[in-house]
Design an enzyme around this catalytic site. Structure first.
Site, PDB file in Angstrom:
ATOM      1  N   LYS A  22      -4.001  -3.464  -0.418  1.00 56.32           N
ATOM      2  CA  LYS A  22      -4.921  -2.895   0.575  1.00 56.32           C
ATOM      3  C   LYS A  22      -6.025  -2.106  -0.094  1.00 56.32           C
ATOM      4  O   LYS A  22      -7.210  -2.235   0.248  1.00 56.32           O
ATOM      5  CB  LYS A  22      -4.151  -1.990   1.538  1.00 56.32           C
ATOM      6  CG  LYS A  22      -5.043  -1.220   2.519  1.00 56.32           C
ATOM      7  CD  LYS A  22      -4.250  -0.269   3.374  1.00 56.32           C
ATOM      8  CE  LYS A  22      -4.022   1.074   2.704  1.00 56.32           C
ATOM      9  NZ  LYS A  22      -5.219   1.961   2.822  1.00 56.32           N
ATOM     10  N   ASN A  23      -5.648  -1.270  -1.068  1.00 58.80           N
ATOM     11  CA  ASN A  23      -6.624  -0.386  -1.695  1.00 58.80           C
ATOM     12  C   ASN A  23      -7.581  -1.109  -2.620  1.00 58.80           C
ATOM     13  O   ASN A  23      -8.506  -0.498  -3.158  1.00 58.80           O
ATOM     14  CB  ASN A  23      -5.895   0.721  -2.470  1.00 58.80           C
ATOM     15  CG  ASN A  23      -5.199   1.701  -1.541  1.00 58.80           C
ATOM     16  OD1 ASN A  23      -5.576   1.834  -0.374  1.00 58.80           O
ATOM     17  ND2 ASN A  23      -4.171   2.371  -2.041  1.00 58.80           N
ATOM     18  N   CYS A 116      -5.357   8.669   7.624  1.00 55.06           N
ATOM     19  CA  CYS A 116      -4.215   9.573   7.481  1.00 55.06           C
ATOM     20  C   CYS A 116      -4.680  10.985   7.161  1.00 55.06           C
ATOM     21  O   CYS A 116      -5.568  11.185   6.324  1.00 55.06           O
ATOM     22  CB  CYS A 116      -3.280   9.091   6.364  1.00 55.06           C
ATOM     23  SG  CYS A 116      -2.364   7.598   6.775  1.00 55.06           S
ATOM     24  N   ARG A 121      -9.710  16.013   1.851  1.00 51.40           N
ATOM     25  CA  ARG A 121     -10.123  14.993   0.900  1.00 51.40           C
ATOM     26  C   ARG A 121     -11.640  14.892   1.003  1.00 51.40           C
ATOM     27  O   ARG A 121     -12.186  13.935   1.536  1.00 51.40           O
ATOM     28  CB  ARG A 121      -9.452  13.648   1.204  1.00 51.40           C
ATOM     29  CG  ARG A 121      -7.969  13.641   0.878  1.00 51.40           C
ATOM     30  CD  ARG A 121      -7.412  12.234   0.830  1.00 51.40           C
ATOM     31  NE  ARG A 121      -7.145  11.716   2.152  1.00 51.40           N
ATOM     32  CZ  ARG A 121      -6.635  10.504   2.387  1.00 51.40           C
ATOM     33  NH1 ARG A 121      -6.352   9.702   1.383  1.00 51.40           N
ATOM     34  NH2 ARG A 121      -6.402  10.100   3.608  1.00 51.40           N
ATOM     35  N   ASP A 306       0.863   7.861  -3.721  1.00 50.81           N
ATOM     36  CA  ASP A 306       1.261   6.975  -2.629  1.00 50.81           C
ATOM     37  C   ASP A 306       2.715   6.535  -2.734  1.00 50.81           C
ATOM     38  O   ASP A 306       3.322   6.131  -1.734  1.00 50.81           O
ATOM     39  CB  ASP A 306       0.360   5.728  -2.599  1.00 50.81           C
ATOM     40  CG  ASP A 306      -0.977   6.000  -1.936  1.00 50.81           C
ATOM     41  OD1 ASP A 306      -1.171   7.116  -1.435  1.00 50.81           O
ATOM     42  OD2 ASP A 306      -1.825   5.095  -1.923  1.00 50.81           O
ATOM     43  N   ARG A 398      -1.048  -0.227   8.778  1.00 48.44           N
ATOM     44  CA  ARG A 398      -2.281  -0.118   7.999  1.00 48.44           C
ATOM     45  C   ARG A 398      -2.084  -0.630   6.572  1.00 48.44           C
ATOM     46  O   ARG A 398      -3.048  -1.057   5.936  1.00 48.44           O
ATOM     47  CB  ARG A 398      -2.760   1.343   7.940  1.00 48.44           C
ATOM     48  CG  ARG A 398      -3.286   1.887   9.262  1.00 48.44           C
ATOM     49  CD  ARG A 398      -3.803   3.313   9.093  1.00 48.44           C
ATOM     50  NE  ARG A 398      -4.676   3.389   7.941  1.00 48.44           N
ATOM     51  CZ  ARG A 398      -4.534   4.259   6.930  1.00 48.44           C
ATOM     52  NH1 ARG A 398      -3.540   5.137   6.953  1.00 48.44           N
ATOM     53  NH2 ARG A 398      -5.367   4.252   5.933  1.00 48.44           N
TER      54      ARG A 398
END
Length: 419
Positions: A22-23, A116, A121, A306, A398
């Site tokens: 995903k990232n 999230c 951040r 993560d 997600r």
């Protein structure tokens, strides 16, 4: 509302193929906007965050089609420069579109991103870097209006923290900027390397990705290309945790073992046996896991933040006391309260979490507080005695494609129930 209903404990065993990261997929989709022709991204996971990125690209005027695990993107008709607030709020990673839109259109309008809630951040690193590349940025009531006269220009950029998102935005903005850009203290994650590899395949001149200094020589234009997304290392780690907490064994296909290097010693310290091959990882867990003395989350190549929640769930029934120090996000322990409902014994003091392993967990109703925290609750539920109900699946969806179907393939008693 959908929930995952899990009955445990069941010892997991079997094989899985890990989907694309995903990232990595999200910045690659943003990068496709820069190209002068179509791009095809292979190994794209079917995730809600990817769906949001598709909607963003279509909103900008791109033509986008999906066939199985491949996404076709034609940016030629794109003429938009604004991302609606509704889409920005759905996905924090939407900020990665900023550099690409600005470089492509000369203007970008968007709000501060959502996603999230893991504590502050700030995107100040993104904005200060883009300003050095020649962007004029106005911040007004949560809305960003970014403009550039002519082309962006290269510049030396030193990041105070190796931010993945900021590094990606700089790569996207500088790839077609005029002149040389040098990023110091750049993020070194595999996803950065994947983005640079894609851009270079499109004609960019980027050197040093994966190291702390990246050099980008701007080019006039980029062409599209076919590109395969790297496997998701966090998803791979999550399924390793699921097998380990249940005392099972698992063979993962389609992984890049080197990307798991920061995490493999943790599983070995727990007493697991691991073997790796070119694109495979095999794990066999002991009857009961051993404690891990201490884990500190750090930027890559350190232990990834993560992976902290699912590994914490795994350690909740290990023999002895384990400890985490969370160095990336201030609010990364939101899953702890839910793990306590399952019978875990975890104490949090600031950035430190101490896990006293218990002999067993007991099923309960819990709610996913965020993406990785939700995965942690699923991992814990697999080992809990009785029935566990996990709600808040919008978070899990997600980042995990069909998580229940994959776990069923490994022998789990789990199903998605709609009410």
């Amino acid at each position: 509302m959908a929930t995952l209903q899990i009955r445990g404990p069941v010892r997991l065993s079997g094989e899985l193929t890990i989907h694309g990261a995903k990232n990595s997929t999200l910045p690659l989709m943003a990068a496709a906007l820069l190209c002068q022709g179509p791009t095809v991204l292979h190994n794209c996971p079917k995730l809600s965050d990817v769906d949001v990125s598709v909607r963003i690209l279509r909103g900008l005027g791109c033509r986008v089609k999906r066939e199985g695990a491949s996404v076709w993107i034609d940016p030629v008709p794109a003429d938009g420069f604004e991302i609606p607030d509704t889409l920005m709020r759905e996905m924090r990673s939407s900020i990665v579109f900023l550099g690409a839109i600005l470089a492509k259109m000369g203007k970008a309008v968007l709000s501060f991103p959502g996603g999230c809630e893991l504590g502050p951040r700030p995107i100040d690193l993104h904005l200060s870097a883009l300003r050095k590349l020649g962007a004029e940025i106005c911040e007004d009531y949560g809305c960003l209006t970014c403009t550039v006269t002519g082309r962006l220009h290269g510049a030396p950029i030193s990041l105070t923290f190796p931010s993945v998102g900021a590094t990606e935005n700089i790569l996207l903005a500088a790839a077609t900027a005029e002149g040389l850009t040098v990023i110091t203290n750049a993020a070194r994650e595999p996803e950065i390397c994947d983005l640079a590899d894609f851009l270079n395949s499109c004609g960019a001149k980027i050197h040093g990705a994966g190291e702390s200094t990246i050099v980008i020589q701007g080019v006039d234009s980029l062409s599209g290309c076919d590109h395969k997304v790297i496997p998701d290392r966090i998803v791979a780690a999550t399924y390793l945790c699921a097998a380990a907490i249940t005392g099972g064994s698992i063979l993962l296909h389609g992984v890049e073992p080197s990307h798991l290097t920061p995490m493999i010693p943790i599983f070995e310290e727990c007493g697991c046996i691991l073997e790796t091959d070119k694109d495979m990882v095999w794990l066999k867990a002991p009857r009961r896991l051993s404690r891990v003395t201490g884990i500190r989350t750090m930027p890559y190549p350190g232990f990834p933040t993560d992976a902290q929640p699912p590994v914490m769930a795994m350690l909740s029934i290990a023999s002895g006391t384990s400890m985490f120090v969370e160095n990336i996000f201030e609010s990364r322990y939101k899953h702890v309260g839910e793990l306590l409902r399952l019978g875990a014994n975890i104490k949090v003091e600031g950035r430190v979490a101490v896990i006293e392993g218990v002999s067993r967990l007991t099923g309960a109703s819990v709610e996913a507080p965020d993406l990785r925290g939700g995965a942690a609750l699923v991992v814990a539920g697999l080992a809990a005695h009785g029935s566990t109900s996990v709600s808040g699946l919008r978070h899990i969806d997600r980042g995990y494609e069909s998580i229940e179907n994959n776990l069923i393939q490994l022998g789990a008693d789990i199903r998605r129930v709609y009410s």
